[in-house]
Design a protein around this motif. Structure first.
Motif, mmCIF file in Angstrom:
data_model
loop_
_atom_site.group_PDB
_atom_site.id
_atom_site.type_symbol
_atom_site.label_atom_id
_atom_site.label_comp_id
_atom_site.label_asym_id
_atom_site.label_seq_id
_atom_site.Cartn_x
_atom_site.Cartn_y
_atom_site.Cartn_z
ATOM 1 N N SER A 92 0.824 -1.152 0.213
ATOM 2 C CA SER A 92 -0.065 -0.106 0.077
ATOM 3 C C SER A 92 1.158 1.437 0.097
ATOM 4 O O SER A 92 1.324 1.602 -1.455
ATOM 5 N N GLU A 93 1.113 1.762 1.028
ATOM 6 C CA GLU A 93 2.013 3.073 1.280
ATOM 7 C C GLU A 93 3.257 3.154 1.457
ATOM 8 O O GLU A 93 4.129 4.183 1.215
ATOM 9 N N GLU A 94 3.856 1.835 1.776
ATOM 10 C CA GLU A 94 5.289 1.851 1.979
ATOM 11 C C GLU A 94 6.287 1.162 1.119
ATOM 12 O O GLU A 94 5.621 0.232 0.515
ATOM 13 N N TRP A 95 7.654 1.305 1.215
ATOM 14 C CA TRP A 95 8.457 0.479 0.716
ATOM 15 C C TRP A 95 9.818 0.456 1.540
ATOM 16 O O TRP A 95 10.139 1.668 2.226
ATOM 17 N N GLY A 96 10.508 -0.250 1.470
ATOM 18 C CA GLY A 96 11.891 -0.287 1.994
ATOM 19 C C GLY A 96 12.035 -0.264 3.487
ATOM 20 O O GLY A 96 12.948 0.114 4.163
ATOM 21 N N GLY A 97 10.814 -0.557 4.053
ATOM 22 C CA GLY A 97 10.789 -0.436 5.644
ATOM 23 C C GLY A 97 10.397 0.487 6.245
ATOM 24 O O GLY A 97 9.560 0.749 7.208
ATOM 25 N N ASN A 98 10.888 1.845 5.841
ATOM 26 C CA ASN A 98 10.398 3.141 6.244
ATOM 27 C C ASN A 98 10.381 3.953 5.357
ATOM 28 O O ASN A 98 10.386 5.487 5.837
ATOM 29 N N ARG A 99 10.176 3.858 4.271
ATOM 30 C CA ARG A 99 9.822 4.862 3.117
ATOM 31 C C ARG A 99 8.305 4.837 3.190
ATOM 32 O O ARG A 99 7.686 3.778 3.029
ATOM 33 N N THR A 100 7.631 6.071 3.017
ATOM 34 C CA THR A 100 6.206 5.833 3.019
ATOM 35 C C THR A 100 5.626 7.271 2.262
ATOM 36 O O THR A 100 6.190 8.254 2.237
ATOM 37 N N ASN A 101 4.529 7.139 1.728
ATOM 38 C CA ASN A 101 3.821 8.021 0.955
ATOM 39 C C ASN A 101 3.227 8.958 2.149
ATOM 40 O O ASN A 101 2.579 9.955 1.813
ATOM 41 N N PHE A 102 2.689 8.369 2.974
ATOM 42 C CA PHE A 102 1.778 9.108 4.100
ATOM 43 C C PHE A 102 2.283 8.703 5.567
ATOM 44 O O PHE A 102 2.133 7.650 6.127
ATOM 45 N N GLN A 103 3.075 9.853 5.918
ATOM 46 C CA GLN A 103 3.656 9.597 7.300
ATOM 47 C C GLN A 103 2.674 9.652 8.444
ATOM 48 O O GLN A 103 3.019 8.595 9.495
ATOM 49 N N SER A 104 1.515 10.128 8.371
ATOM 50 C CA SER A 104 0.649 10.101 9.432
ATOM 51 C C SER A 104 0.222 8.459 9.682
ATOM 52 O O SER A 104 0.019 8.139 10.777
ATOM 53 N N ILE A 105 -0.133 7.968 8.543
ATOM 54 C CA ILE A 105 -0.751 6.511 8.452
ATOM 55 C C ILE A 105 0.443 5.662 9.083
ATOM 56 O O ILE A 105 0.066 4.871 9.884
#
Ligand code: GLA
Ligand code: ZN
Length: 674
Positions: free
Chosen positions: A204-217
């Motif tokens: 869904s929103e993340e990749w690579g363990g701590n990369r995200t499109n939506f920080q709040s989620i």
């Protein structure tokens, strides 16, 4: 005291005799006596052997084991065995296994592998914890309860997704509230129904363990998973407490482990315990900082060193042996920072599976004539001789560094300004500078009272939680010195920017505002050019990583950038506020600058170094009943010359009087009682 049945520094560790026969256990116990081992942590991974199927529990072996240990006065730290679920459970109830970050449903295997929201796991973990507590609550060998083992890891299954939605409803009340908190008007993410929300992972929103499109989620998912595992812990805690009112309950933590909010967890631990596994090249000050953090989890209460290896790990890439003297030195380092136990993983090496090359007190050769055993036995005798002298003594620090897991998550989930920004490393830089000066330092939560401190440092305090800025203002107003850095005061608890100029709520106390943030490439530097000589600081230093472009709004400019288009803009400022002052360090400075800055501040504030020592010689102090115990630890491979002062004092380990010039052997330990 952890348990007054054993009023000394507990010595022992994880012990898994279910892996070998009775004769071997007899040999083990003979050798435990030789090494003064008095505590065994048992039953950590025995769920499958105690509960062979859904309806059967068999405690015969555990009874025998505990009784046998007790016969030779070896106490028991009793685990609940839920660190790994049985294979039959995974086969029959697939909800116990996790769904991983990539969205794959796991099968049986490994350990620490249960979904925290699995009804099956919760049901059976509760049952077994209750049965164990009921059965052993009055056993005379029992000195502590050890729930599960090293909780950690996240799950992304449908049960977790459902529980996440309920958790969100609790937190935000309405879907509108959630949309606002999460800023879902970005990229058309508005949610109309709770069940539109999915777990943030690689599907869904993340990749690579701590990369995200939506920080709040992503941030909320970390809070939620930490809470879910905490609920599992609490289910067992409550079961144990139903039966056993007075024995302390813990679970073993992992220092700066990223995935759980240990400050939140620690509220539910009677005593903090943790597993210390530095590598041969881990900076000594990093280990020191981690001990201080574990001590800080319960506001300075002594903690348990639950695990360390006597010699080597198996799970690192290169598992170097602890050199002669290092196991003893690092054991005392833990005690020096507040540990009241010294325990190992493991007392005897297993002979199969992945931990057979993990160090143990008893090696595969099976007898006591080994370097490791000799060193362990010597330490055992020393700890016996120390008796209860150090137990429950406290550390009195005037300096504190604020550490916050949620802030760490937010910093590391951030898309920009730099992937090189690592929260713990920035915190460690400040700890290291104080460590070099032998200034005793606490690691505290954002919730901790600041009253007992003269100096409070909050590196990269990106997320400002309600009440924190006001607390800092009151602290400085009263005369405290506060230091914060670049990338601070930027967002609220759901990672939404506080508008009106960084550092947001810290702006008033700092007397500056930050307009832009530049990210430097790896290897690129700017300079910190001092405007005047300031005590130990003069001339030019370097800085890197991030450079905040700041303007003073009343703060004195102590240093300016030396290059680039923002040359001449402030990089270090200090603002007088009430009776105190607040410093802003707008970039990541080199160690010389930090050491100079902290030397100056500590001198100004009368925060004293415990002792002047050569580099690599660590000093801490614990106090009890009007006495002080100063630990001097030589981490160097050469002897160190110390100046102890004219007054003769007792060397706690030898009973001799020491004073004046003193030669501390390589890897040596001196504890001075005064
Ligand atoms: C952890 C675990 C132990 C063991 C050690 C090995 O701390 O709790 O069971 O696996 O690691 O270092
Ligand atoms: Zn799950």
């Amino acid at each position: 005291m952890i348990n007054n049945k054993l009023p000394k520094i507990w010595y022992g560790g994880d012990y898994n005799p279910e892996q070998w026969n009775d004769e071997t256990m007899e040999e083990d116990i003979r050798m435990f006596q030789l090494a003064d081992i008095d505590v065994a942590t048992v039953n950590v991974f025995s769920w499958a052997s105690i509960q062979p199927n859904e309806d059967t529990y068999n405690f015969e072996k555990l009874d025998q084991m505990i009784n046998r240990l007790h016969q030779d006065r070896i106490s028991v730290c009793l685990a609940t065995s839920t660190g790994a679920h049985p294979a039959w459970m995974a086969k029959r109830y697939p909800d116990v296994t996790r769904v991983d970050y990539e969205g794959r449903k796991r099968k049986f295997g490994g350990r620490h592998n249960s979904c925290p929201n699995s009804p099956t796991y919760r049901k059976y973990a509760k049952l077994i914890a209750g049965k164990i507590a009921e059965r052993y609550k009055d056993h005379p060998a029992l000195v502590a309860w050890h729930i599960s083992n090293e909780y950690g890891g996240y799950c992304y299954c449908d049960n977790c997704a459902d529980a996440f939605r309920s958790w969100l409803q609790q937190r935000y009340g309405t879907i509108e509230g959630l949309n606002k908190a999460w800023y879902t008007s970005f990229w058309g993410h508005t949610f109309y129904d709770w069940d539109e929300i999915v777990t943030p992972n690689a599907l869904s929103e993340e990749w690579g363990g701590n990369r995200t499109n939506f920080q709040s989620i992503s941030l909320d998912y970390r809070r939620f998973q930490s809470d879910s595992l905490l609920e599992c812990y609490l289910i067992e805690y409550d079961e144990i407490r139903k039966h056993s009112a007075n024995i302390q309950i813990t679970t073993n933590l992992m220092g700066t482990y990223p995935e759980l909010d240990y400050f939140k967890w620690a509220k539910h631990l009677d005593v903090v315990s943790w597993d210390n596994y530095p590598s041969i090249d881990t900076p000594v000050s990093y280990t020191a900082m981690t001990h201080a953090l574990m001590r800080g989890l319960k506001s300075g209460q002594p903690f348990m060193l639950m695990e360390q290896t006597p010699s080597q790990q198996n799970w690192q890439a290169y598992n170097a042996l602890k050199r002669p003297g290092v196991m003893r030195l690092w054991s005392y380092q833990a005690v020096a920072h507040g540990a009241d136990t010294v325990m190992f993983f493991q007392l005897r090496r297993s002979i199969g599976a992945c931990e057979k090359y993990h160090g143990a007190v008893i090696e595969h050769v099976g007898h006591e004539h080994t370097r490791v055993f000799r060193e362990c036995a010597e330490l055992g005798h020393e700890l016996t001789a120390l008796s209860d002298k150090l137990i429950d003594s406290r550390i009195d620090a005037k300096a504190a560094i604020v550490f916050d897991w949620e802030n760490r998550w937010a910093v590391e989930l951030s898309s920009g300004p730099s992937i090189a920004l690592k929260y713990v490393d920035e915190v460690h830089k400040y700890y290291d500078a104080l460590f070099e000066l032998n200034i005793q330092t606490d690691m505290i939560s954002v919730e901790e009272s600041l009253e007992q401190y003269d100096l409070v440092i909050a590196p990269v305090m990106y997320m400002i939680k309600p009440g924190f800025a006001e607390k800092v203002e009151a602290f400085v107003q009263r005369g405290g010195t506060f230091i914060t850095t670049f990338f601070s005061g930027i967002v609220n608890e759901t990672d939404i920017v506080t508008t009106g100029g960084y550092p947001g709520k810290l702006r008033k106390v700092l007397g500056i505002w930050a307009e832009e943030i530049d990210a430097l490439l790896p290897g690129q530097q700017n300079q910190i050019v001092m405007n005047n000589v300031y005590g130990a600081l003069s001339g030019t230093y370097t800085c890197n990583l991030l450079c905040d472009l700041i303007h003073s709004e009343g703060a004195e400019v102590v240093a300016e950038y030396g290059s680039d288009f923002y040359k001449g803009m402030p990089v270090v400022t200090v603002n007088k506020f009430g009776k105190g002052e607040a410093w802003y360090i707008a970039s990541s400075p080199d160690e010389h600058f930090l050491k100079g800055l902290l030397t100056n501040i500590c001198q100004d504030k009368g925060i004293e170094s415990l002792l002047d020592t050569p580099t690599g010689v660590e000093v801490t102090r614990r106090n009890k009943d009007g006495k002080s115990f100063t630990f001097i630890l030589n981490h160097n491979s050469e002897a160190a010359e110390l100046q102890l002062g004219a007054e003769p004092c007792t060397d706690l380990l030898t009973g001799e009087l020491v004073s004046g010039t003193y030669r501390l052997a390589a890897k040596g330990v001196l504890i001075i009682e005064k």
